[in-house]
Design a protein around this motif. Structure first.
Motif, PDB file in Angstrom:
ATOM      1  N   ASP A  22       0.813  -1.217   0.000  1.00 46.15           N
ATOM      2  CA  ASP A  22       0.000   0.000   0.000  1.00 46.15           C
ATOM      3  C   ASP A  22       0.848   1.270   0.000  1.00 46.15           C
ATOM      4  N   GLN A  23       2.024   1.189  -0.622  1.00 48.27           N
ATOM      5  CA  GLN A  23       2.928   2.341  -0.723  1.00 48.27           C
ATOM      6  C   GLN A  23       3.374   2.870   0.643  1.00 48.27           C
ATOM      7  N   ARG A  24       3.379   2.000   1.639  1.00 47.54           N
ATOM      8  CA  ARG A  24       3.835   2.417   2.973  1.00 47.54           C
ATOM      9  C   ARG A  24       5.348   2.559   3.001  1.00 47.54           C
ATOM     10  N   SER A  25       5.832   3.594   3.666  1.00 44.25           N
ATOM     11  CA  SER A  25       7.252   3.708   3.991  1.00 44.25           C
ATOM     12  C   SER A  25       7.453   2.986   5.315  1.00 44.25           C
ATOM     13  N   MET A  26       8.215   1.911   5.303  1.00 40.75           N
ATOM     14  CA  MET A  26       8.261   1.012   6.454  1.00 40.75           C
ATOM     15  C   MET A  26       9.539   1.203   7.259  1.00 40.75           C
ATOM     16  N   TYR A  27       9.412   0.991   8.532  1.00 46.04           N
ATOM     17  CA  TYR A  27      10.486   1.246   9.481  1.00 46.04           C
ATOM     18  C   TYR A  27      11.580   0.185   9.345  1.00 46.04           C
ATOM     19  N   CYS A  28      12.828   0.645   9.320  1.00 46.48           N
ATOM     20  CA  CYS A  28      13.978  -0.254   9.194  1.00 46.48           C
ATOM     21  C   CYS A  28      15.064   0.181  10.190  1.00 46.48           C
ATOM     22  N   PRO A  29      14.875  -0.120  11.482  1.00 49.29           N
ATOM     23  CA  PRO A  29      15.877   0.287  12.471  1.00 49.29           C
ATOM     24  C   PRO A  29      17.162  -0.513  12.326  1.00 49.29           C
ATOM     25  N   ARG A  30      18.293   0.165  12.525  1.00 48.84           N
ATOM     26  CA  ARG A  30      19.621  -0.473  12.508  1.00 48.84           C
ATOM     27  C   ARG A  30      20.433   0.137  13.638  1.00 48.84           C
ATOM     28  N   GLY A  31      21.114  -0.685  14.394  1.00 49.71           N
ATOM     29  CA  GLY A  31      21.858  -0.203  15.541  1.00 49.71           C
ATOM     30  C   GLY A  31      22.972   0.762  15.161  1.00 49.71           C
ATOM     31  N   ARG A  32      23.051   1.854  15.866  1.00 46.36           N
ATOM     32  CA  ARG A  32      24.127   2.847  15.707  1.00 46.36           C
ATOM     33  C   ARG A  32      24.658   3.126  17.114  1.00 46.36           C
ATOM     34  N   VAL A  33      25.421   2.150  17.629  1.00 44.39           N
ATOM     35  CA  VAL A  33      25.868   2.158  19.013  1.00 44.39           C
ATOM     36  C   VAL A  33      26.846   0.996  19.150  1.00 44.39           C
ATOM     37  N   LEU A  34      27.679   1.008  20.168  1.00 48.76           N
ATOM     38  CA  LEU A  34      28.530  -0.159  20.403  1.00 48.76           C
ATOM     39  C   LEU A  34      27.641  -1.395  20.587  1.00 48.76           C
ATOM     40  N   GLY A  35      27.933  -2.423  19.832  1.00 47.57           N
ATOM     41  CA  GLY A  35      27.068  -3.597  19.807  1.00 47.57           C
ATOM     42  C   GLY A  35      26.145  -3.624  18.622  1.00 47.57           C
ATOM     43  N   GLY A  36      25.985  -2.462  17.942  1.00 48.25           N
ATOM     44  CA  GLY A  36      25.136  -2.403  16.753  1.00 48.25           C
ATOM     45  C   GLY A  36      23.727  -2.866  17.062  1.00 48.25           C
ATOM     46  N   SER A  37      23.147  -3.615  16.135  1.00 47.06           N
ATOM     47  CA  SER A  37      21.770  -4.065  16.314  1.00 47.06           C
ATOM     48  C   SER A  37      21.636  -5.075  17.447  1.00 47.06           C
ATOM     49  N   SER A  38      22.742  -5.710  17.871  1.00 43.87           N
ATOM     50  CA  SER A  38      22.650  -6.617  19.017  1.00 43.87           C
ATOM     51  C   SER A  38      22.397  -5.856  20.317  1.00 43.87           C
ATOM     52  N   SER A  39      22.541  -4.525  20.293  1.00 49.26           N
ATOM     53  CA  SER A  39      22.247  -3.699  21.462  1.00 49.26           C
ATOM     54  C   SER A  39      20.830  -3.133  21.461  1.00 49.26           C
ATOM     55  N   ILE A  40      20.095  -3.326  20.370  1.00 52.23           N
ATOM     56  CA  ILE A  40      18.722  -2.801  20.320  1.00 52.23           C
ATOM     57  C   ILE A  40      17.710  -3.864  19.881  1.00 52.23           C
ATOM     58  N   ASN A  41      18.162  -5.088  19.591  1.00 53.70           N
ATOM     59  CA  ASN A  41      17.241  -6.091  19.052  1.00 53.70           C
ATOM     60  C   ASN A  41      16.436  -6.766  20.157  1.00 53.70           C
ATOM     61  N   GLY A  42      15.623  -7.747  19.769  1.00 52.80           N
ATOM     62  CA  GLY A  42      14.765  -8.451  20.718  1.00 52.80           C
ATOM     63  C   GLY A  42      15.436  -9.595  21.435  1.00 52.80           C
ATOM     64  N   MET A  43      16.753  -9.793  21.200  1.00 52.60           N
ATOM     65  CA  MET A  43      17.572 -10.768  21.931  1.00 52.60           C
ATOM     66  C   MET A  43      17.192 -12.216  21.688  1.00 52.60           C
ATOM     67  N   VAL A  44      16.448 -12.503  20.623  1.00 58.22           N
ATOM     68  CA  VAL A  44      16.094 -13.890  20.317  1.00 58.22           C
ATOM     69  C   VAL A  44      17.317 -14.594  19.742  1.00 58.22           C
ATOM     70  N   TYR A  45      17.644 -15.755  20.283  1.00 59.63           N
ATOM     71  CA  TYR A  45      18.782 -16.545  19.807  1.00 59.63           C
ATOM     72  C   TYR A  45      18.262 -17.719  18.984  1.00 59.63           C
TER      73      TYR A  45
END
Length: 556
Positions: free
Chosen positions: A74-97
């Protein structure tokens, strides 16, 4: 160390960059520099597992990217978060292993030049990375840096989901990272003693005690620098934005890009490596014409199947400010309670249809009805299952908007572009409804919230997905390994057509794996660290893996 001359420069302190920083500096003779565009990871909201929605939903520790309008959503602009911090996305993700399925890696290894990426080659590196709280075995590690625990499933809704799956005919699996992925069961998380175990915590912080490692935060790399006139072009360092000045930092051995599926192709293109026509259009001199840079972009799309809960036992009761204060105090003082978990404690994998060889649908169960990043707060007692296809056939791209390194790139995933992806998502919603209809949920199940019971036909489900589908936040494959004309790196992560430059992160995956990407990214960085250091690879594993013996004729 104050010198600007290093053996290796690692661009990006995300999951892969932290691993490489640790493993390369095990050799005290190597001088290593890690450059991270974001700040340090000191926030309590990063380290408190239940608070991950806060760094995920703002731009302080996050590139906060959004896609171009998605033509099939539907022409949505969708969210694409990427970590910008020590640890990168492993510091902001949902921690699922989750590691992915063994057959994912068999698929990688079937490609020319990638024979050493089979499951037998990768399993030893998963084990090397991991320290599992429940102990190790032939599949699981017990002495690695990355601390992994299993959800306690104290809330009865977690067990109801697992039991309902069995009532619907699906198997129970006690370890979806072991012999058998297929089935429903408890889920693992990168949490240790109630705190997030990011790649920075597991790998980078211990390595920062070594004198041969230097880490610089808030360091934006503008482009890779190459030796003038060299043939093939040889990377000799990077140019870093320093106010109005550009500083050159030199690497005598290699520059290693670990920026992830968005930033690594962006930096390659800024450096003159990519589609030649697109680069010339932006006034960027072509150094290596690689059309595959930024192409083949993949991600997992998911949707929520939400129901109201008839009993007041969900996390909705923890959403008021008094409850949050109590939860925060217990976590700060004791490291326990609702603050010490990511709340994704049960889930699993199923196949969408007979004839599918290994699971192509993933579940994360949550005892609350809420959006993943917290942007749509819960307003009632409810529960939900996140469900989505694991091996999408839609492909997108990452492209430069300009030659300015500060300008976000164009991102387009083309979610739901193919009928196969739409077919699997429809199956996901229908099969999830069937699980929730089982007797195990009779005492809990209220009205269907999203989608409502009125959404039934293929067209109605498709419209629902276009309006409500969200990224599972697993961008990958935009600098894929291989030897064909669209490959960006070889099987050792060396960029084709140049010397002294590698890419090590989720962007080099040939195809996205069936599951979350943090564990596979750490694995591939562990494996490539041995390659870069010239070490003999770990001995291959001979452990078997489960494939349903009747997969050709039955769906469960």
């Amino acid at each position: 160390m104050t010198t600007d001359f290093f053996d290796y420069i690692i661009v990006g302190a995300g999951s892969a960059g932290c691993v490489l920083a640790n493993r390369l500096t095990e050799d005290p003779q190597l001088r290593v520099l890690v450059l991270e565009a974001g700040p340090a990871d000191h926030s309590l909201f990063i380290h408190m597992p239940s608070a991950f929605a806060y760094p995920l939903a703002n731009d302080r520790y996050n590139w906060y990217y959004h896609t171009d309008p998605e033509p099939f959503m539907d022409q949505r602009s969708m969210y694409c978060p990427r970590g910008r911090v020590l640890g990168g996305s492993s510091s902001i993700n949902g921690m699922v292993y989750i590691r992915g399925h063994a057959l994912d890696y068999e698929g990688w290894a079937s490609r020319p030049g990638l024979a050493n990426w089979s499951y037998a080659d990768c399993l030893p590196y998963f084990r090397k990375a991991e320290h599992r709280a429940r102990g190790g075995d032939a599949y699981r590690g017990d002495s690695g840096p990355l601390k992994v625990s299993t959800g306690a499933c104290r809330n009865p809704l977690y067990s109801a989901f697992i039991e309902a799956g069995q009532q619907a005919g699906y198997a129970y699996t006690d370890d979806m990272n072991g012999y058998r992925q297929e089935g429903l069961g408890p889920m693992d998380m990168t949490v240790h003693k109630g705190r997030r175990c990011s790649a920075a915590v597991a790998y980078l912080r211990p390595a920062m005690k070594r004198p041969n490692l230097q880490v610089r935060t808030r360091a934006l790399v503008a482009r890779v620098a190459f030796e003038p006139g060299s043939s093939p072009p040889r990377a000799i360092g990077v140019q870093v934005v320093n106010g109005q000045r550009i500083d050159l930092l030199r690497a005598s051995r290699e520059v290693i890009l670990c920026g992830g599926a968005i930033n690594s192709p962006q930096l390659l293109q800024l450096s003159g490596i990519g589609d030649p026509d697109a680069l010339r259009h932006l006034g960027i001199a072509v150094l290596a014409p690689l059309r595959g840079v930024g192409a083949n972009l993949q991600d997992h799309l998911e949707t929520y199947v939400q129901y109201a809960c008839k009993e007041p036992i969900t996390l909705y009761g923890a959403m008021n400010w008094r409850a949050k204060l109590r939860i925060g105090a217990q976590w700060l003082l004791q490291g326990t309670g609702l603050g010490a978990t990511n709340h994704f404690e049960s889930g699993g994998f199923i196949r969408s249809a007979a004839g599918v060889r290994h699971p192509d649908l993933q579940y994360h169960f949550l005892p609350m009805a809420i959006s993943y990043d917290g942007s749509a707060p819960a307003s009632f007692h409810g529960f939900q299952a996140h469900v989505g296809p694991m091996r999408p056939t839609s492909r997108g791209h990452v492209r430069l908007r300009s030659a300015d390194p500060k300008e976000p790139p164009q991102i387009l995933f083309n979610y739901m572009a193919t009928e196969q992806d739409r077919k699997e998502m429809r199956a996901g919603i229908r099969l999830t409804r069937e699980i929730f209809a089982q007797p195990a949920f009779d005492r809990f199940r209220g009205r269907a919230v999203c989608p409502t019971d009125a959404v039934q036909t293929d067209a109605e489900i498709d419209a629902h997905i276009r309006a409500h589908g969200e990224s599972a936040l697993h961008p990958s494959c935009s600098c894929r390994m291989g030897s064909d004309e669209w490959a960006v790196t070889d099987g050792s992560a060396r960029v084709h057509g140049v010397a002294g430059l590698r890419v090590v992160d989720a962007s080099i995956m040939p195809d996205v794996v069936s599951g979350n990407l943090n564990a596979p990214t750490i694995m591939l960085a562990e494996k490539l660290a041995d390659t870069i250091c010239g070490k003999t690879p770990l001995p291959r594993s001979d452990m078997p893996y489960f494939v349903h013996p009747q997969y050709k004729s039955v769906q469960r």
